[in-house]
Every structure is written in C-alpha cells, then in structure tokens.
Design a protein around this motif. Structure first.
Motif, mmCIF file in Angstrom:
data_model
loop_
_atom_site.group_PDB
_atom_site.id
_atom_site.type_symbol
_atom_site.label_atom_id
_atom_site.label_comp_id
_atom_site.label_asym_id
_atom_site.label_seq_id
_atom_site.Cartn_x
_atom_site.Cartn_y
_atom_site.Cartn_z
ATOM 1 N N HIS A 5 0.608 -1.321 -0.164
ATOM 2 C CA HIS A 5 0.043 -0.023 -0.083
ATOM 3 C C HIS A 5 0.783 1.281 0.172
ATOM 4 O O HIS A 5 1.490 1.530 1.144
ATOM 5 C CB HIS A 5 -0.800 0.032 1.125
ATOM 6 N N HIS A 7 1.208 5.405 -1.893
ATOM 7 C CA HIS A 7 0.777 6.125 -2.995
ATOM 8 C C HIS A 7 1.826 6.806 -3.670
ATOM 9 O O HIS A 7 1.976 8.111 -3.693
ATOM 10 C CB HIS A 7 -0.108 7.175 -2.149
ATOM 11 N N GLU A 94 -8.265 2.264 -2.592
ATOM 12 C CA GLU A 94 -8.633 1.848 -1.234
ATOM 13 C C GLU A 94 -10.108 2.387 -1.152
ATOM 14 O O GLU A 94 -10.549 3.542 -1.483
ATOM 15 C CB GLU A 94 -7.693 2.339 -0.315
ATOM 16 N N HIS A 155 -6.075 -2.309 5.860
ATOM 17 C CA HIS A 155 -4.925 -1.726 5.774
ATOM 18 C C HIS A 155 -4.654 -0.779 6.934
ATOM 19 O O HIS A 155 -5.595 -0.321 7.375
ATOM 20 C CB HIS A 155 -4.935 -0.916 4.393
ATOM 21 N N ASP A 206 2.179 2.870 3.229
ATOM 22 C CA ASP A 206 1.118 4.177 3.184
ATOM 23 C C ASP A 206 2.009 5.147 2.939
ATOM 24 O O ASP A 206 1.282 6.422 3.140
ATOM 25 C CB ASP A 206 0.390 4.178 4.543
HETATM 26 ZN ZN LIG Z 1 -4.008 4.752 1.650
#
Ligand SMILES: [Zn+2]
Length: 262
Positions: A5, A7, A94, A155, A206
C-alpha cells in the motif's frame, strides 16, 4: 519485501520518483501495490503502473474520504476503468469507511463502500480496505458478504486485540502493518503477538504518510518498509528473512495477480 500500500502516484514523489523506485529496489522491495482514491488518482495510478510493469501494481477504488453526493457517477466511471484497463488490476481499493473527521457523508460512504464490496464479490478481486472510527459499521456490511468475499487487506491496522480478532474472522483477509508498529507509544507489538499470527500480516508503508521510526516525521517511501520488517522480526522473535518469506507468501495468496518472483 512487498509494499502492499503506497501512494506512489502522489505529487510528493513527482520530483524524484526514479530515485525512490531505485532505493526501493535496492532495499529489497520486489513489488508495490498502488491504490487509487478518486477519479484523478485512478488515472495517475494506472499511468504510474504502466511505467513500472511487474513492479508497481494498480488498485482502483473510491476512498471513503473522497465520497461526495456524486458517488454513484464516480463509481460508474471507476468501474468502466476496471473493465477497460489493459492492466490486470490487483485489487479494489482503497475503499472503506472513515468517520474520523466527519460524518457528513456517512450514508453515501456506507453505500459506496457496499457497492465496491459487491464488485469484489462479482469480480473476485480482493479488497484493500481503509477503516477509521468505523469498525462496527464496516463489519456490519462485510458480514452480509462473508461467505462470498475473495479476501483482502485491512490496511493500516492499529486496533486492539478484540478488533484484530473481529477482523481475522474473515477468511482470506490479512492485516496491513506499517510505520505505526515502530512508534514508541504504540501498543501494536503486544496486540499482534497476542492475537495475530504472522501468516495474517502483510507489509505496507502507506507512503508518503506514516513514516516508521527512525524516519518518523519525514516523507515516507517504499524503501522504509524495511524498518517495519525489522520491527516485526523483533516482535515475533524471528529473522527478517522469515518475516520477508511469510509476508510475501501472504501477499501472493491474497493477490494472486502479483507474479511469484521468488
Ligand atoms: Zn492509503
């Protein structure tokens, strides 16, 4: 390691993406899951993953904090992107519920989440779920589809033992563990050891958020997932190689379209 996960399509990486990817590879990252959060990012995610095939894997979905009154139209367009993408989409995400800042769009969030849960059942694509201050509401929806769901990731898990047990009742679901594990005041080490076998954990950053100690406060990046691995090894009393092997196998089980590279 697999960062499930991240971005990576965000503006925070626009200046030095190549270097970030190079550092990730050097640190031993073998694959990165990149989630969409809204219409714009569902495009940037696909564009990014086209640049790094076999390394960056796209997920498409509408994030709860991005849900507005137009969610039906937005979901229609995202669904079309699923169908038209040349790429194998890794997961739906997500998606989820977030009542931390506001309940203004509570109803829309609930409906948009349930709709995307149904996509998961229909397409057999796993879910990448974001949930904050909404576990009961989330469980209420997921339980309706419990037997049909293909699996997924909860997550950024930061909950307690009871919350972990509630989530692990869902077969084929795992907890995404990231930087919070390394924070000094985090109770997560005790919780994991008590309630979560390593076979139910996947690594995540994340990034650009949630940088682990000793990088806390900086921009997070996929290479830093190594700090999460180190802390997990310490918590479970196993080697970093074991954490790597087990969590990678977990990813391959949940996300069959990540190619087995080991
Ligand atoms: Zn996220």
């Amino acid at each position: 390691m697999i960062d499930t996960h991240c971005h990576l399509d965000g503006e925070e990486f626009a200046e030095d993406l190549e270097a970030v990817i190079a550092r990730a590879r050097e640190a031993g990252v073998e694959a990165i899951g990149v989630p969409g959060i809204d219409l714009k990012s569902c495009e940037t995610v696909i564009a990014l993953c086209e640049k790094y095939p076999g390394f960056c894997f796209p997920m498409l979905g509408l994030h709860p904090e991005e849900v507005r009154n137009d969610w039906r139209e937005v979901l229609q367009i995202i669904k079309f992107k699923f169908q038209s993408s040349k790429f194998k989409v890794l997961a739906i995400g997500e998606v989820g519920l977030d009542f931390y800042w506001s309940r203004e769009f509570e109803n829309a969030q609930l409906q948009a989440f349930e709709e995307q849960v149904r996509w998961s059942v229909e397409t057999r694509l796993p879910l990448m779920i974001h949930c904050r201050k909404a576990q009961n509401e989330m469980l209420h929806i997921l339980k309706r589809y419990k037997e049909e769901l293909p699996g997924g990731v909860f997550h950024c898990f930061t909950g307690n033992t009871i919350e972990a047990q509630e989530l692990l009742q869902f077969d084929h679901f795992v907890l995404g563990i990231g930087g919070v594990l390394t924070f000094k005041k985090s109770k997560l080490p005790e919780t994991l050891l008590e309630a979560v076998p390593l076979e139910r954990i996947v690594l995540e950053t994340d990034a650009p958020y949630m940088a682990p100690v000793p990088m806390r406060g900086q921009r997070n990046e996929p290479a830093f997932v190594a700090h999460v691995r180190r802390k997990l090894a310490e918590v479970y009393g196993v080697s970093e190689e074991t954490v790597d092997r087990v969590t990678t196998a977990n990813v391959q089980r949940i996300f069959p379209s990540i190619v087995n590279k080991s």
